[in-house]
Design a protein around this motif. Structure first.
Motif, PDB file in Angstrom:
ATOM      1  N   PHE A 238       0.745  -1.296   0.061  1.00  0.00           N
ATOM      2  CA  PHE A 238       0.180   0.348   0.275  1.00  0.00           C
ATOM      3  C   PHE A 238       1.107   1.273  -0.282  1.00  0.00           C
ATOM      4  N   ILE A 239       1.803   1.147   1.298  1.00  0.00           N
ATOM      5  CA  ILE A 239       2.950   2.895   0.767  1.00  0.00           C
ATOM      6  C   ILE A 239       3.574   2.535  -0.503  1.00  0.00           C
ATOM      7  N   TRP A 240       3.817   1.320  -1.050  1.00  0.00           N
ATOM      8  CA  TRP A 240       4.513   1.711  -2.641  1.00  0.00           C
ATOM      9  C   TRP A 240       3.909   1.934  -3.556  1.00  0.00           C
ATOM     10  N   PHE A 241       1.936   1.983  -3.226  1.00  0.00           N
ATOM     11  CA  PHE A 241       1.127   2.321  -4.426  1.00  0.00           C
ATOM     12  C   PHE A 241       0.933   3.537  -3.889  1.00  0.00           C
ATOM     13  N   VAL A 242       1.044   4.127  -2.959  1.00  0.00           N
ATOM     14  CA  VAL A 242       0.299   5.643  -2.970  1.00  0.00           C
ATOM     15  C   VAL A 242       2.628   6.296  -3.432  1.00  0.00           C
ATOM     16  N   GLY A 243       2.917   6.276  -2.825  1.00  0.00           N
ATOM     17  CA  GLY A 243       4.908   6.362  -3.173  1.00  0.00           C
ATOM     18  C   GLY A 243       4.342   6.830  -4.841  1.00  0.00           C
ATOM     19  N   LEU A 244       3.684   5.359  -5.541  1.00  0.00           N
ATOM     20  CA  LEU A 244       3.975   5.525  -7.147  1.00  0.00           C
ATOM     21  C   LEU A 244       2.896   6.495  -7.604  1.00  0.00           C
ATOM     22  N   VAL A 245       1.747   6.705  -7.042  1.00  0.00           N
ATOM     23  CA  VAL A 245       0.867   7.442  -7.185  1.00  0.00           C
ATOM     24  C   VAL A 245       1.132   8.851  -7.304  1.00  0.00           C
ATOM     25  N   LEU A 246       1.895   9.821  -5.725  1.00  0.00           N
ATOM     26  CA  LEU A 246       2.638  10.562  -5.404  1.00  0.00           C
ATOM     27  C   LEU A 246       3.728  11.199  -6.599  1.00  0.00           C
ATOM     28  N   ALA A 247       3.919  10.004  -6.703  1.00  0.00           N
ATOM     29  CA  ALA A 247       5.273  10.382  -8.196  1.00  0.00           C
ATOM     30  C   ALA A 247       5.111  10.716  -8.801  1.00  0.00           C
ATOM     31  N   LEU A 248       4.076   9.695  -9.423  1.00  0.00           N
ATOM     32  CA  LEU A 248       3.039  10.061 -11.511  1.00  0.00           C
ATOM     33  C   LEU A 248       2.775  11.418 -10.713  1.00  0.00           C
ATOM     34  N   GLY A 249       2.035  11.979 -10.276  1.00  0.00           N
ATOM     35  CA  GLY A 249       1.765  13.138 -10.258  1.00  0.00           C
ATOM     36  C   GLY A 249       2.745  14.251  -9.975  1.00  0.00           C
TER      37      GLY A 249
END
Length: 415
Positions: free
Chosen positions: A40-51
């Motif tokens: 979950f943390i990885w997924f949130v980080g990926l979304v923020l990084a894409l943003g």
């Protein structure tokens, strides 16, 4: 395509990080499955990084007008040619770095020709209450601080300034967390600010040059005007004396006319305001004094003490004549019984001192002897030599007045 590659690289970095984490977990030989919280943390980080990646692309296009590998980079380098010496260039660079918003810890290493600073984004101090919303700068916990490094590379008459703007964390972080185009913005801001200061300085230099040229033209016009005022002043006085002697003593008038011709011969070539010499001015004044001796007779005694070496020194024309006439007209002619006038000079490698003294009536309370002649003399000295020449006038002991001109050996400002 550059935008797609940039986002793909960002996603690939986060996927690679997840793979490394899974391999490390399996290497630990743990019986439990990989914790879902980490996924979950990885997924949130990926979304923020894409943003942040999309925001990075948008800001880069806004600032640079294009998207390519050079503008997308988190670390930016710029070179600027500066047409000044090292010290002046370093001062300009320090000024533009200190003018950056949120800049802190600015340090100029003059020995190393560098200026460094840190733009702190995430940890900017909060604004005081009541600050308008448009002036508030929201904190971004993912925004890294940006290092500013400006180096001056000296050359022949010019310098090259190298600006480097980069996040303060390691380069590996660029794969996971774009800086949102901040380094690009700061690099472009530094280049624009330095270019503007150079243009402003050149504009001031051109304005100063125009002002200097105008002042020189004005000075030349003033010198011409003053010279035009001085020459007729002496000529008319001498002609008046000759006219008076023609009526009273024709024989002496004939002598005076001879001296007058000699005086005019020595005077007229110098009406263009060019520099004369002490010897030439002494000959001119002596010719005039001989005319005055014919007029005053035994009431006028002349003493000349000018070393031969001083006669070659340069001086403005008519200045000695001004002092001599002033001594006669205001000091000796009104005095019953007359008196003497002394012309003395002293010179060395530093300059020339020329004194005209008399034992006449001295400085008078009615201001006689301080009229247009001496006023023009002071003004001509100022315009010709600036502050390097001087003129003093005071009481002579025991009677009379002593006036001294001090001139430098160096060429005057307006020869």
């Amino acid at each position: 395509m550059a935008s797609i590659r940039f986002l793909f690289r960002l996603v690939a970095a986060w996927v690679a990080a997840l793979c490394v984490a899974l391999v490390a977990w399996n290497a630990l030989d743990v019986s439990r499955d990989f914790p879902g919280i980490f996924i979950f943390i990885w997924f949130v980080g990926l979304v923020l990084a894409l943003g942040r990646g999309i925001s990075h692309l948008y800001r880069v296009r806004t600032f640079a007008g294009r998207i390519d590998p050079e503008t997308l980079a988190n670390r930016q380098r710029r070179r600027v040619e500066v047409p000044y010496g090292t010290d002046e260039t370093l001062d300009l660079v320090e000024q533009v770095v200190r003018a950056l918003p949120d800049i802190q810890d600015v340090a100029a290493a003059r020995g190393g020709l560098q200026v460094r600073g840190m733009v702190r984004h995430a940890f900017a101090e909060p604004q005081p209450p009541g600050t308008p919303l448009r002036k508030r700068r929201p904190k971004d916990p993912f925004q890294r601080n940006t290092r500013i490094n400006a180096s001056v590379l000296p050359g022949e008459g010019t310098c090259t300034v190298l600006f480097v703007c980069e996040p303060d964390s390691g380069a590996w972080m660029d794969w996971f967390n774009p800086d949102g185009g901040v380094s690009l913005e700061l690099a472009e801001t530094l280049v624009r600010a330095l270019t503007q200061r150079i243009n402003e300085r050149r504009t001031r230099e051109r304005a100063d040059a125009r002002q200097t040229a105008m002042e020189k033209e004005l000075t030349a016009a003033q010198l011409t005007l003053l010279q035009a005022q001085v020459e007729p002043h002496f000529l008319y006085n001498t002609l008046a004396s000759a006219q008076e002697l023609v009526r009273t003593d024709p024989a002496r008038a004939d002598k005076m006319l001879g001296h007058l011709i000699d005086y005019l011969r020595r005077s007229l070539p110098k009406t263009d305001g060019s520099l004369s010499t002490v010897g030439q001015e002494l000959e001119r004044s002596t010719a005039w004094l001989e005319i005055m001796q014919l007029r005053m007779g035994s009431r006028l005694v002349v003493h000349v003490d000018v070393p031969e070496v001083c006669k070659g020194y340069a001086m403005p024309s008519m200045m000695l004549q001004t002092l001599v006439e002033n001594a006669i007209k205001h000091g000796l002619e009104p005095k019953p019984g007359g008196g003497g006038v002394w012309i003395r000079a002293a010179c060395d490698t530093t300059g020339l001192s020329l004194t005209v003294a008399d034992d006449g009536l001295g400085l008078r309370s009615d201001g006689a002897g301080s009229g247009i002649g001496l006023k023009n003399l002071r003004e001509r000295l100022r315009l010709t030599y600036g502050n390097t020449a001087s003129f003093t006038i005071g009481n002579n002991f025991p009677d009379g007045v002593a006036a001294t001109i001090t001139l430098p050996v160096a060429e005057p400002a307006h020869a």
